[in-house]
Design an enzyme around this catalytic site. Structure first.
Site, short mmCIF file in Angstrom:
data_model
loop_
_atom_site.label_atom_id
_atom_site.label_comp_id
_atom_site.label_asym_id
_atom_site.label_seq_id
_atom_site.Cartn_x
_atom_site.Cartn_y
_atom_site.Cartn_z
N HIS A 188 32.53 60.19 43.58
CA HIS A 188 32.83 58.76 43.51
C HIS A 188 32.34 58.01 44.75
O HIS A 188 31.92 56.86 44.66
CB HIS A 188 34.32 58.54 43.28
N ARG A 240 34.60 50.53 35.50
CA ARG A 240 35.60 51.58 35.78
C ARG A 240 36.90 50.91 36.23
O ARG A 240 37.08 50.63 37.42
CB ARG A 240 35.09 52.52 36.87
N ARG A 268 36.03 50.35 30.36
CA ARG A 268 36.70 51.62 30.06
C ARG A 268 38.17 51.53 30.44
O ARG A 268 38.50 51.05 31.54
CB ARG A 268 36.03 52.75 30.86
N GLU A 279 32.28 62.76 26.39
CA GLU A 279 32.21 63.56 27.62
C GLU A 279 32.88 64.92 27.43
O GLU A 279 32.78 65.80 28.29
CB GLU A 279 32.82 62.81 28.80
N ASN A 319 28.44 62.96 33.60
CA ASN A 319 29.05 63.65 34.74
C ASN A 319 30.07 64.68 34.27
O ASN A 319 30.06 65.85 34.69
CB ASN A 319 29.72 62.66 35.69
N ASP A 320 30.97 64.25 33.38
CA ASP A 320 31.98 65.18 32.86
C ASP A 320 31.42 66.06 31.75
O ASP A 320 31.80 67.24 31.65
CB ASP A 320 33.21 64.41 32.36
N ARG A 351 32.18 69.70 39.21
CA ARG A 351 31.09 68.95 39.82
C ARG A 351 31.34 68.60 41.28
O ARG A 351 30.43 68.19 41.98
CB ARG A 351 30.80 67.68 39.01
N CYS A 405 26.46 56.23 30.20
CA CYS A 405 26.92 55.59 31.43
C CYS A 405 27.12 56.60 32.55
O CYS A 405 27.63 56.27 33.61
CB CYS A 405 28.21 54.80 31.20
#
Length: 578
Positions: free
Chosen positions: A191, A298, A334, A433, A456-457, A467, A504
């Site tokens: 992040h 986010r 989201r 995801e 990412n997930d 990750r 995304c």
């Protein structure tokens, strides 16, 4: 002699400035008996005075950099410093037990913390425990003669050095002075790295030892283009990296010319390039880089940057600001994705063995229906001001999706009964995801208006690799054929059922991944705003005919991550694209 480290290039650009160590100092002490009690009390009072002056400066700087609301926490700390009940108890502890100020501070502050934490029926008073910890740490630092780092007080050009940076740490960085940052741990999907790209400051992460290798004030170079770090560089090295930074700035200036141009391929096919954001403050970068939509807002940063659950009205205003700012272009918001590596001090969540596999995102929202409904009310109210898409994260089963949609329908009915206006363009979608959802994409597509793939997930769950864990970072493989097959299955499932599919995750802005996604027919590419013009430039050089076979080769012919990196490199070389 220059010392060189290799890390991961997390945010593009070159930063050259003195190091600023954002590292917690050693605050350990030994309890001891004192004979001159008045002198010891006086020493404690001096530490209080120094802490007060310091906090006043921090508060004033925070007001300038972050605004009145963010600076309020420091006003609370100042009130505690001036509280005679707190300081008086410490002075009495020194006098009554003939002990040093450090030991007295530790004993009394721990007592206050225990009292506040025990007030389970009063969330506000429970939160005061955190204030006591912060204030006590500052007083202790002055007693021990050590300096506490504070990003809000930086007033000269620096490169921040840290073991890691939390999202709240990163949010406090003033890019006027913070030219870049370097960390021991982390990756491109951390992040802090994502926020560095939003702030448009160079970042190198995952160096392993930077906090041990550099001292405050030493000149450092952070090469966010190739992941290089230089400590005490020579004049020639500074000149060389200055030139590298200048050339990158020239390239960015060329990309800037594409700001108001449509995102289309060499053969005229249009696709949407959108931006990922964390707060309304990110809108400046979105507009400056010509985003055609916001593909991911986010909302968890609203929660993380607050000392308590954000109210419905506070959320409404934040969502409304972004929707109005996009002037009719779509904004995908989201719902709250707390859990995993994102925690809130004021939300008492259970300790979990595997938090990324536990109660997070939509699972947590549905376990806390009142909190979820508050957010949904704010979103539905904001939908009246533009084109909104509400997106549910971490959906794994059709039952979860249907429950989330049922709660949304319940909230909508309540608002409509009160004649609250709701936008006519509202869409409801979900993130892909969880591999289970990617495999059944054709079924999920029948029940939503859109998909957005969170790579990412999706990658971490597909490869069974955290990750954020440097030891298995080699398994973060966006071009792995197994991951690509899941992505292709998702896009195909969406199109077979007449809905659009976006992405995304960080892979949407990856220059190697992009031609493969274009070949798959991905509709929307949402990324850090700073990547938009680079990808738009690349899109304009590729025709769909050029890459029509690329997806099938990448998914069904290639055997490894490396095979696909080579495949794309060879494809671009044939097209004379650098």
């Amino acid at each position: 002699m220059t010392e060189k480290l290799k890390g991961i290039a997390a945010s593009e650009g070159i930063a050259i400035a003195p190091a600023y160590l954002l590292v917690e100092p050693n605050l350990s002490f030994s309890k001891s008996k004192v004979t001159d009690l008045e002198a010891e009390v006086s020493r404690f009072k001096e530490a209080i005075d120094e802490s007060t002056k310091e906090l006043e400066a921090v508060r004033d700087q925070a007001k300038k950099n972050l605004g009145e609301e963010e600076a309020q926490v420091f006003d609370a700390h100042l009130l505690f410093l001036s509280d005679p009940e707190f300081s008086g108890a410490i002075e009495n502890e020194i006098k009554n037990n003939s002990i040093n100020a450090e030991a007295a501070l530790d004993a009394i502050s721990n007592n206050f913390i225990s009292i506040f934490e025990s007030m389970t029926d009063n969330a506000y008073m429970q939160e005061r425990a955190a204030d006591v910890r912060d204030v006590s740490k500052r007083i202790m630092a002055h007693l021990l003669g050590v300096t506490l780092p504070d990003p809000a007080t930086i007033d000269h050009e620096v490169v921040v050095i840290a073991h890691d940076l939390t999202p709240s740490d990163t949010a406090q960085l003033n890019k006027k002075y913070v030219k870049g940052f370097i960390t021991d741990i982390g990756g491109r999907t951390a992040h802090s790295a994502i926020m560095a790209r939003s702030l448009e400051i160079p970042a190198v992460v995952g160096t392993n030892t930077i906090t041990q290798d550099v001292n405050n004030g030493q000149m450092v170079i952070a090469d966010g283009l190739d992941g290089n770090v230089l400590i005490e560089p020579s004049a020639a090295e500074i000149s060389s990296f200055d030139e590298k930074g200048r050339k990158f700035a020239e390239q960015k200036a060329e990309w800037k010319k594409l700001k108001d141009q449509p995102s289309q391929t060499a053969d005229g096919k249009h696709f949407t390039i959108a931006a990922n954001i964390g707060t309304p403050d990110d809108m400046k970068g979105v507009l400056e880089n010509g985003a055609e939509a916001v593909g991911l807002y986010r909302t968890e940063f609203l929660y993380m940057d607050s000392s308590d659950f954000p109210t419905e009205d506070a959320q409404f205003e934040a969502y409304k600001a972004v929707i109005e700012g996009m002037k009719g272009k779509q904004v995908i918001i989201r719902t709250c994705d707390i859990g995993g590596d994102k925690h809130l001090d004021y939300w008492d969540l259970p300790e979990e063995m595997n938090p990324f596999l536990g109660l997070r995102a939509i699972r947590l929202s549905m376990h806390n229906k009142d909190i979820f409904k508050t957010q949904l009310r704010a979103l539905l109210r904001a939908s009246a001001y533009g084109k909104l898409g509400i997106m549910f994260p971490m959906i794994g089963t059709l039952t979860e999706l249907r429950k989330a949609k049922a709660i949304l329908a319940e909230v909508r009915a309540e608002l409509e009964a009160k004649n609250v206006k709701i936008g006519e363009d509202l869409q409801v979608g979900m993130m892909i995801e969880v591999p289970a959802a990617a495999i059944l994409a054709d079924q999920f597509a029948k029940e939503v208006d859109f998909f957005s793939i969170g790579t990412n997930d999706l990658i971490q769950y597909t490869m069974a690799a955290d990750r954020g864990n440097d030891g298995v970072s080699y398994l973060y493989q966006p071009y792995n054929p197994s991951v690509l097959r899941l992505i292709k299955n998702t896009i195909d499932g969406a199109h077979q059922n007449g809905i659009w599919c976006g992405m995304c995750g960080e892979a949407a802005g990856d220059s190697v991944m992009f031609p493969i996604l274009l070949s798959m027919g991905l509709d929307e590419y949402s990324m850090s705003a700073t990547s938009i013009l680079r990808i738009r430039s690349l899109m304009k050089k590729i025709s769909l005919e050029d890459v029509k076979e690329l997806a099938n080769e990448a998914c069904y012919v290639s055997e490894t991550f490396e095979d696909n990196a080579k495949l794309v490199a060879e494809t671009l070389k044939k097209l004379n694209i650098n």
